[in-house]
Design a protein around this motif. Structure first.
Motif, PDB file in Angstrom:
ATOM      1  N   LEU A 204      48.214 -39.871   1.311  1.00 40.69           N
ATOM      2  CA  LEU A 204      48.025 -39.479   2.705  1.00 40.69           C
ATOM      3  C   LEU A 204      47.205 -40.506   3.476  1.00 40.69           C
ATOM      4  O   LEU A 204      46.892 -40.295   4.646  1.00 40.69           O
ATOM      5  N   GLY A 205      46.873 -41.613   2.812  1.00 40.16           N
ATOM      6  CA  GLY A 205      46.159 -42.679   3.509  1.00 40.16           C
ATOM      7  C   GLY A 205      44.654 -42.526   3.523  1.00 40.16           C
ATOM      8  O   GLY A 205      43.984 -43.064   4.405  1.00 40.16           O
ATOM      9  N   SER A 206      44.108 -41.799   2.558  1.00 40.24           N
ATOM     10  CA  SER A 206      42.654 -41.676   2.463  1.00 40.24           C
ATOM     11  C   SER A 206      42.021 -43.039   2.203  1.00 40.24           C
ATOM     12  O   SER A 206      42.684 -43.965   1.731  1.00 40.24           O
ATOM     13  N   SER A 207      40.736 -43.149   2.490  1.00 37.98           N
ATOM     14  CA  SER A 207      40.059 -44.435   2.336  1.00 37.98           C
ATOM     15  C   SER A 207      38.734 -44.253   1.617  1.00 37.98           C
ATOM     16  O   SER A 207      38.233 -43.126   1.481  1.00 37.98           O
ATOM     17  N   VAL A 208      38.173 -45.357   1.149  1.00 37.34           N
ATOM     18  CA  VAL A 208      36.906 -45.313   0.421  1.00 37.34           C
ATOM     19  C   VAL A 208      35.934 -46.336   0.992  1.00 37.34           C
ATOM     20  O   VAL A 208      36.332 -47.365   1.540  1.00 37.34           O
ATOM     21  N   LEU A 260      34.665 -34.381 -13.950  1.00 39.04           N
ATOM     22  CA  LEU A 260      34.430 -35.635 -14.659  1.00 39.04           C
ATOM     23  C   LEU A 260      35.758 -36.321 -14.926  1.00 39.04           C
ATOM     24  O   LEU A 260      36.772 -35.664 -15.159  1.00 39.04           O
ATOM     25  N   ASN A 261      35.747 -37.629 -14.898  1.00 43.30           N
ATOM     26  CA  ASN A 261      36.950 -38.413 -15.164  1.00 43.30           C
ATOM     27  C   ASN A 261      36.648 -39.403 -16.281  1.00 43.30           C
ATOM     28  O   ASN A 261      35.889 -40.351 -16.099  1.00 43.30           O
ATOM     29  N   SER A 262      37.241 -39.150 -17.443  1.00 44.08           N
ATOM     30  CA  SER A 262      36.994 -40.034 -18.583  1.00 44.08           C
ATOM     31  C   SER A 262      37.816 -41.318 -18.484  1.00 44.08           C
ATOM     32  O   SER A 262      37.582 -42.263 -19.234  1.00 44.08           O
ATOM     33  N   ARG A 263      38.810 -41.328 -17.560  1.00 43.08           N
ATOM     34  CA  ARG A 263      39.598 -42.537 -17.317  1.00 43.08           C
ATOM     35  C   ARG A 263      39.577 -42.839 -15.806  1.00 43.08           C
ATOM     36  O   ARG A 263      40.599 -42.761 -15.130  1.00 43.08           O
ATOM     37  N   PRO A 264      38.399 -43.159 -15.255  1.00 39.40           N
ATOM     38  CA  PRO A 264      38.304 -43.359 -13.803  1.00 39.40           C
ATOM     39  C   PRO A 264      39.182 -44.505 -13.300  1.00 39.40           C
ATOM     40  O   PRO A 264      39.379 -45.505 -14.001  1.00 39.40           O
ATOM     41  N   PHE A 265      39.692 -44.320 -12.093  1.00 38.28           N
ATOM     42  CA  PHE A 265      40.564 -45.302 -11.442  1.00 38.28           C
ATOM     43  C   PHE A 265      39.670 -46.350 -10.787  1.00 38.28           C
ATOM     44  O   PHE A 265      39.212 -46.191  -9.657  1.00 38.28           O
ATOM     45  N   LEU A 266      39.418 -47.457 -11.497  1.00 42.19           N
ATOM     46  CA  LEU A 266      38.417 -48.429 -11.064  1.00 42.19           C
ATOM     47  C   LEU A 266      38.907 -49.370  -9.965  1.00 42.19           C
ATOM     48  O   LEU A 266      38.101 -50.015  -9.301  1.00 42.19           O
ATOM     49  N   LYS A 267      40.226 -49.439  -9.771  1.00 40.82           N
ATOM     50  CA  LYS A 267      40.747 -50.355  -8.760  1.00 40.82           C
ATOM     51  C   LYS A 267      40.280 -49.985  -7.355  1.00 40.82           C
ATOM     52  O   LYS A 267      40.256 -50.831  -6.463  1.00 40.82           O
ATOM     53  N   MET A 268      39.929 -48.719  -7.143  1.00 38.65           N
ATOM     54  CA  MET A 268      39.416 -48.303  -5.840  1.00 38.65           C
ATOM     55  C   MET A 268      38.138 -49.053  -5.485  1.00 38.65           C
ATOM     56  O   MET A 268      37.850 -49.275  -4.311  1.00 38.65           O
ATOM     57  N   HIS A 269      37.370 -49.426  -6.500  1.00 40.75           N
ATOM     58  CA  HIS A 269      36.073 -50.060  -6.270  1.00 40.75           C
ATOM     59  C   HIS A 269      36.218 -51.556  -6.009  1.00 40.75           C
ATOM     60  O   HIS A 269      35.304 -52.185  -5.495  1.00 40.75           O
ATOM     61  N   ASP A 270      37.375 -52.122  -6.367  1.00 45.01           N
ATOM     62  CA  ASP A 270      37.587 -53.559  -6.242  1.00 45.01           C
ATOM     63  C   ASP A 270      37.870 -54.001  -4.809  1.00 45.01           C
ATOM     64  O   ASP A 270      37.527 -55.121  -4.420  1.00 45.01           O
ATOM     65  N   ASN A 271      38.523 -53.145  -4.034  1.00 46.16           N
ATOM     66  CA  ASN A 271      38.977 -53.554  -2.701  1.00 46.16           C
ATOM     67  C   ASN A 271      38.883 -52.374  -1.738  1.00 46.16           C
ATOM     68  O   ASN A 271      39.890 -51.818  -1.319  1.00 46.16           O
ATOM     69  N   PRO A 272      37.664 -52.004  -1.327  1.00 44.14           N
ATOM     70  CA  PRO A 272      37.484 -50.812  -0.500  1.00 44.14           C
ATOM     71  C   PRO A 272      37.839 -51.065   0.967  1.00 44.14           C
ATOM     72  O   PRO A 272      37.870 -52.208   1.430  1.00 44.14           O
ATOM     73  N   ARG A 273      38.088 -49.993   1.695  1.00 46.31           N
ATOM     74  CA  ARG A 273      38.345 -50.107   3.139  1.00 46.31           C
ATOM     75  C   ARG A 273      37.051 -50.394   3.888  1.00 46.31           C
ATOM     76  O   ARG A 273      37.036 -51.155   4.853  1.00 46.31           O
ATOM     77  N   TYR A 274      35.971 -49.768   3.455  1.00 45.07           N
ATOM     78  CA  TYR A 274      34.675 -49.945   4.115  1.00 45.07           C
ATOM     79  C   TYR A 274      33.631 -50.382   3.091  1.00 45.07           C
ATOM     80  O   TYR A 274      33.705 -50.014   1.922  1.00 45.07           O
TER      81      TYR A 274
END
Length: 299
Positions: A204-208, A260-274
């Protein structure tokens, strides 16, 4: 088991990290297990229960009232989650609809606040993200339709795909605007933030936004370490909603630990919107990649 792991990794956990053993993943796989861990470590969490029969959801409503959230006991990325549930009609739809995703479901109280994903590792706090539903900010001149186009073009220029996706103009977005008595043709006031949906969902186009992890209070960091050590995990993505923010002790504000997420999606942290990408991510990846993880090809 290896074939099942490959199937789930490809279609449901694509891009997720794999730094924990099978034993750790099984120990914190469900939201019910997470709730028990939060309780044992005296961490705040929402009143809630698991249910199979939708009638149990109505019994919970009679005890706690609205607003509520219903979600699958196992899952992620807001798949199958319904919130905020504010009336009986929404409750009936959610308590039945959630069964498409998992037989055993969770119903709990809903808290509107700042939504964080904190990645805690045995080497320290890796990254802190604040997560936002899709939104645009008005300038008093342009329609929501055009503001979405501007935002999507900016995301394209910053090369945020495929993590931060374009905001769609689909029926879900139009329906949410209609509930706010707005349309794609509406011209928001200057600096008016218009949320296009209530869900935090990549499609839905959410951002981090990356948050400076030094803002975590010492007490909050100790609480996060408790959870990591409780499961003897190498890494956990810990989801928390805070009324005020991570700058305030969790126990000194309205706050709930979600899951809790034992397999967190780390790519979100590499290239954030803000915000700026943490400068020490490479160091954390290097340390995590040195770990010897057993059974990480099994589910």
């Amino acid at each position: 088991m290896k074939v099942l792991h490959q199937f789930l990794s490809r279609f449901f956990l694509s891009g997720c990290s794999d730094y924990n053993s099978l034993e750790v993943r099984r120990a914190c796989r469900s939201k019910k297990q997470a709730r028990l861990a939060f309780e044992e470590n005296a961490l705040p969490y929402a009143n809630g229960r698991t249910f199979i029969n939708p009638y149990s959801a109505f019994q919970f409503y009679q005890q706690y009232g609205f607003p509520l959230v219903i979600k699958p006991n196992v899952g992620g990325f807001s798949r199958g989650a319904y919130f905020p549930i504010e009336n009986k009609a929404q409750l009936a739809k959610a308590s039945i609809g959630v069964k498409k995703w998992w037989t055993n479901s969770i119903i709990e109280e809903y808290l509107l606040g700042k939504n964080y994903r904190i990645v805690m590792t045995k080497f320290g706090v890796m990254s802190v993200l604040r997560r936002y539903p899709p939104f645009v900010i008005g300038d008093g001149l342009q329609t929501i339709d055009h503001l979405i186009d501007i935002e999507n073009q900016l995301r394209k220029q910053k090369q945020l795909a495929p993590i931060t996706r374009p905001i769609p103009k689909n029926n879900a977005i139009k329906k949410h605007l209609k509930q706010q008595k707005m349309h794609l043709s509406t011209v928001p006031k200057s600096n008016q933030k218009v949320y296009l949906h209530h869900k935090i969902s990549l499609k839905l186009g959410s951002s981090v936004e990356v948050i400076d992890k030094s803002k975590l209070t010492d007490s909050n960091q100790q609480d996060l370490e408790k959870i990591l050590h409780f499961f003897d995990a190498n890494i956990l993505g810990i989801d928390v909603i805070c009324k005020q923010g991570i700058e305030v002790d969790f126990k000194a504000q309205a706050c709930i630990f979600l899951e809790l997420n034992s397999r967190p999606f780390l790519k979100m942290h590499d290239n954030p919107r803000y915000g700026e990408k943490p400068k020490d991510l490479v160091d954390f990846y290097h340390q995590l990649n040195q770990l010897e993880v057993l059974d990480n090809e099994k589910y």
